[in-house]
Scaffold this active site. Structure first.
Site, PDB file in Angstrom:
ATOM      1  N   ALA A  73       0.746  -1.364  -0.118  1.00 49.58           N
ATOM      2  CA  ALA A  73       0.181   0.355  -0.305  1.00 49.58           C
ATOM      3  C   ALA A  73       0.468   1.512   0.037  1.00 49.58           C
ATOM      4  O   ALA A  73       0.612   2.385  -0.864  1.00 49.58           O
ATOM      5  CB  ALA A  73      -0.693  -0.363   0.793  1.00 49.58           C
ATOM      6  N   THR A  74       1.546   1.362   0.413  1.00 51.70           N
ATOM      7  CA  THR A  74       2.375   2.556   0.880  1.00 51.70           C
ATOM      8  C   THR A  74       3.396   2.691  -0.909  1.00 51.70           C
ATOM      9  O   THR A  74       2.548   4.204  -1.121  1.00 51.70           O
ATOM     10  CB  THR A  74       4.012   2.581   1.685  1.00 51.70           C
ATOM     11  OG1 THR A  74       3.640   1.757   2.907  1.00 51.70           O
ATOM     12  CG2 THR A  74       5.006   3.378   1.259  1.00 51.70           C
ATOM     13  N   ASN A 152      -7.441   3.151  10.301  1.00 51.51           N
ATOM     14  CA  ASN A 152      -6.867   1.668  10.485  1.00 51.51           C
ATOM     15  C   ASN A 152      -6.817   1.664  12.114  1.00 51.51           C
ATOM     16  O   ASN A 152      -6.305   0.901  13.259  1.00 51.51           O
ATOM     17  CB  ASN A 152      -4.858   1.807  10.047  1.00 51.51           C
ATOM     18  CG  ASN A 152      -4.583   2.745  10.210  1.00 51.51           C
ATOM     19  OD1 ASN A 152      -4.278   4.266  10.479  1.00 51.51           O
ATOM     20  ND2 ASN A 152      -2.857   2.510  10.401  1.00 51.51           N
ATOM     21  N   SER A 197      -3.524  -3.469  -0.338  1.00 52.98           N
ATOM     22  CA  SER A 197      -2.753  -4.333   1.012  1.00 52.98           C
ATOM     23  C   SER A 197      -3.343  -5.705   0.155  1.00 52.98           C
ATOM     24  O   SER A 197      -3.760  -6.014   1.504  1.00 52.98           O
ATOM     25  CB  SER A 197      -1.673  -3.575   1.651  1.00 52.98           C
ATOM     26  OG  SER A 197      -0.979  -4.488   2.048  1.00 52.98           O
ATOM     27  N   HIS A 199      -1.228  -8.149   2.367  1.00 53.82           N
ATOM     28  CA  HIS A 199      -0.611  -8.759   3.541  1.00 53.82           C
ATOM     29  C   HIS A 199      -2.232  -8.338   5.029  1.00 53.82           C
ATOM     30  O   HIS A 199      -2.373  -9.009   6.256  1.00 53.82           O
ATOM     31  CB  HIS A 199       0.181  -8.356   4.331  1.00 53.82           C
ATOM     32  CG  HIS A 199       0.121  -7.000   5.214  1.00 53.82           C
ATOM     33  ND1 HIS A 199       0.753  -6.323   6.410  1.00 53.82           N
ATOM     34  CD2 HIS A 199       0.216  -6.067   4.321  1.00 53.82           C
ATOM     35  CE1 HIS A 199       0.584  -5.562   6.318  1.00 53.82           C
ATOM     36  NE2 HIS A 199       1.135  -5.014   5.465  1.00 53.82           N
ATOM     37  N   THR A 235      10.356  -6.819 -12.573  1.00 57.78           N
ATOM     38  CA  THR A 235       9.962  -8.222 -12.912  1.00 57.78           C
ATOM     39  C   THR A 235       8.538  -8.722 -12.258  1.00 57.78           C
ATOM     40  O   THR A 235       8.834  -7.968 -10.252  1.00 57.78           O
ATOM     41  CB  THR A 235      10.279  -8.647 -12.888  1.00 57.78           C
ATOM     42  OG1 THR A 235      12.046  -8.707 -13.698  1.00 57.78           O
ATOM     43  CG2 THR A 235      10.692 -10.412 -12.555  1.00 57.78           C
ATOM     44  N   CYS A 317       3.059   1.380  11.961  1.00 59.57           N
ATOM     45  CA  CYS A 317       3.504   1.656  11.556  1.00 59.57           C
ATOM     46  C   CYS A 317       4.033   3.641  12.427  1.00 59.57           C
ATOM     47  O   CYS A 317       5.087   3.608  12.575  1.00 59.57           O
ATOM     48  CB  CYS A 317       3.297   2.620  10.303  1.00 59.57           C
ATOM     49  SG  CYS A 317       2.972   1.368   8.957  1.00 59.57           S
TER      50      CYS A 317
END
Length: 369
Positions: A73-74, A152, A197, A199, A235, A317
């Site tokens: 997400a960042t 969050n 995201s 995870h 990639t 975070c």
């Protein structure tokens, strides 16, 4: 072990782990290679894109646009924000956002602000109708509106479809970016750009996506080999992409289950003295933030950890630093210093909630003597 920190990260589901391992063995080819092994990787990526486009809106109508795979997400948020201001820099210099954004948005907007943009940050505590306040802040000079679907730390949610619809009605040229990390697979979503995201929904770390609506153009954040239509060179991590799709298909979280858990938690907390609830009715049910007055967050967290009960004090975070978000909800510094954030998964049970509250009660008795 009782894991109640799912807003920070989730345990990869069995389906995700299986898909990753199978892709490692069978889809290890470079998607840019022209041979058969490369083609298998291309097919895996295309299949995942179709799944995500169907899932992200939270409705029967798929997202009308493209999926850009990122590292998380960042990167998605940075790609969206920088991509828009660099592409549409002559369309206006005003950006509307909120005072409750994740650092990957908040700090990026600060950098953008240093480049001459006006950034308006609104706080929920200042408005009874927060969505309307955001809409009202948009004018003919607004190039971008960026807002998180679900906060969050408290679970505070906004009506994203209404926000998108009304902003476009007021100024069709304003690009709407939604940070949907906590909202993905939980609430209806819409936007010109949507960040998610893996995870957070039982996939692995290191994989995310940015949804780009048809007709919206961005300047790439990363340049190089020209992968993903030159919008994000590098990639593609086919194994992680396959795991992401499997996790989305397997996701079992439901509003009913989360609501029952939240009700149970609030009923138990109501029996304790000096508890302040920071997640109200306008919040998603899978995140509950509360203050245990008289017991600092760090002390409570370590006390719970002794019983292998894992919660948090807020955003992972922030790494224990004072929350920059809670004051925007009108939560005092004193209450913010003793917050506990509990976040559920589909595997969370009412017994988990009872054990959590039993330990909280014992900790309160020991600390408040």
């Amino acid at each position: 072990m009782i894991y109640l920190d799912n807003a920070a990260t989730t345990k990869p589901c069995a389906e995700c782990v299986k898909a990753v391992n199978e892709a490692v063995e069978n889809s290890f080819g470079n998607a840019s290679s022209l041979h058969k092994i490369g083609t298998i990787s291309i097919q895996t990526i295309a299949k995942t894109k179709k799944t995500l486009l169907s899932a992200v809106t939270g409705t029967k109508k798929p997202f009308d646009g493209e999926v850009l795979f990122t590292s998380g997400a960042t990167e998605s948020n940075n790609t969206a924000l920088w991509g828009i201001v660099n592409r549409y820099k002559h369309s206006g210099n005003k950006i509307v956002s909120t005072a409750i954004e994740h650092p990957s948005v908040a700090k990026t907007l600060t950098r953008i602000e240093e480049n001459g943009y006006e950034v308006v940050r609104l706080a929920p505590k200042d408005s009874d109708d927060f969505v309307q306040a955001l809409i009202d802040a948009v004018d003919e000079n607004t190039v971008l509106l960026s807002a998180m679907a679900v906060n969050n730390e408290t679970g505070f949610k906004i009506d994203v479809p209404r926000l998108y619809r009304e902003v476009k009605r007021k100024n069709p040229k304003t690009i709407v970016h939604i940070d949907a990390v906590q909202g993905f697979l939980k609430i209806p979503l819409d936007g010109d750009l949507i960040s998610v995201s893996g995870h957070k929904v039982h996939s692995t770390k290191g994989i995310g996506a940015l949804f780009i609506k048809k007709g919206v153009s961005i300047i790439p954040l990363l340049t190089g080999g020209g992968q993903q239509n030159s919008l994000r060179s590098g990639t593609e991590p086919v194994e992680l992409i396959a795991g992401f799709e499997a996790a989305v298909h397997a996701y079992k979280g439901s509003e009913e289950h989360f609501s029952n858990l939240k009700t149970r938690l609030l009923q138990r907390l109501a029996k304790l003295k000096d508890i302040g609830i920071n997640s109200g009715v306008n919040c998603v049910p899978n995140i509950v933030n509360f203050s245990v007055r008289g017991v600092r967050s760090e002390i409570m967290l370590h006390s719970l950890e002794e019983e292998e009960i894992y919660v948090s004090s807020g955003s992972a975070c922030s790494k224990g630093k004072k929350s920059e978000v809670l004051p925007a909800f009108g939560i005092s510094d004193k209450d913010a210093d003793c917050t506990v954030r509990v976040s559920f998964s589909a595997e969370t049970t009412e017994n988990d909630i009872d054990l959590l509250c039993d330990k909280i009660e014992k900790t309160i008795e020991r600390i408040r003597r």
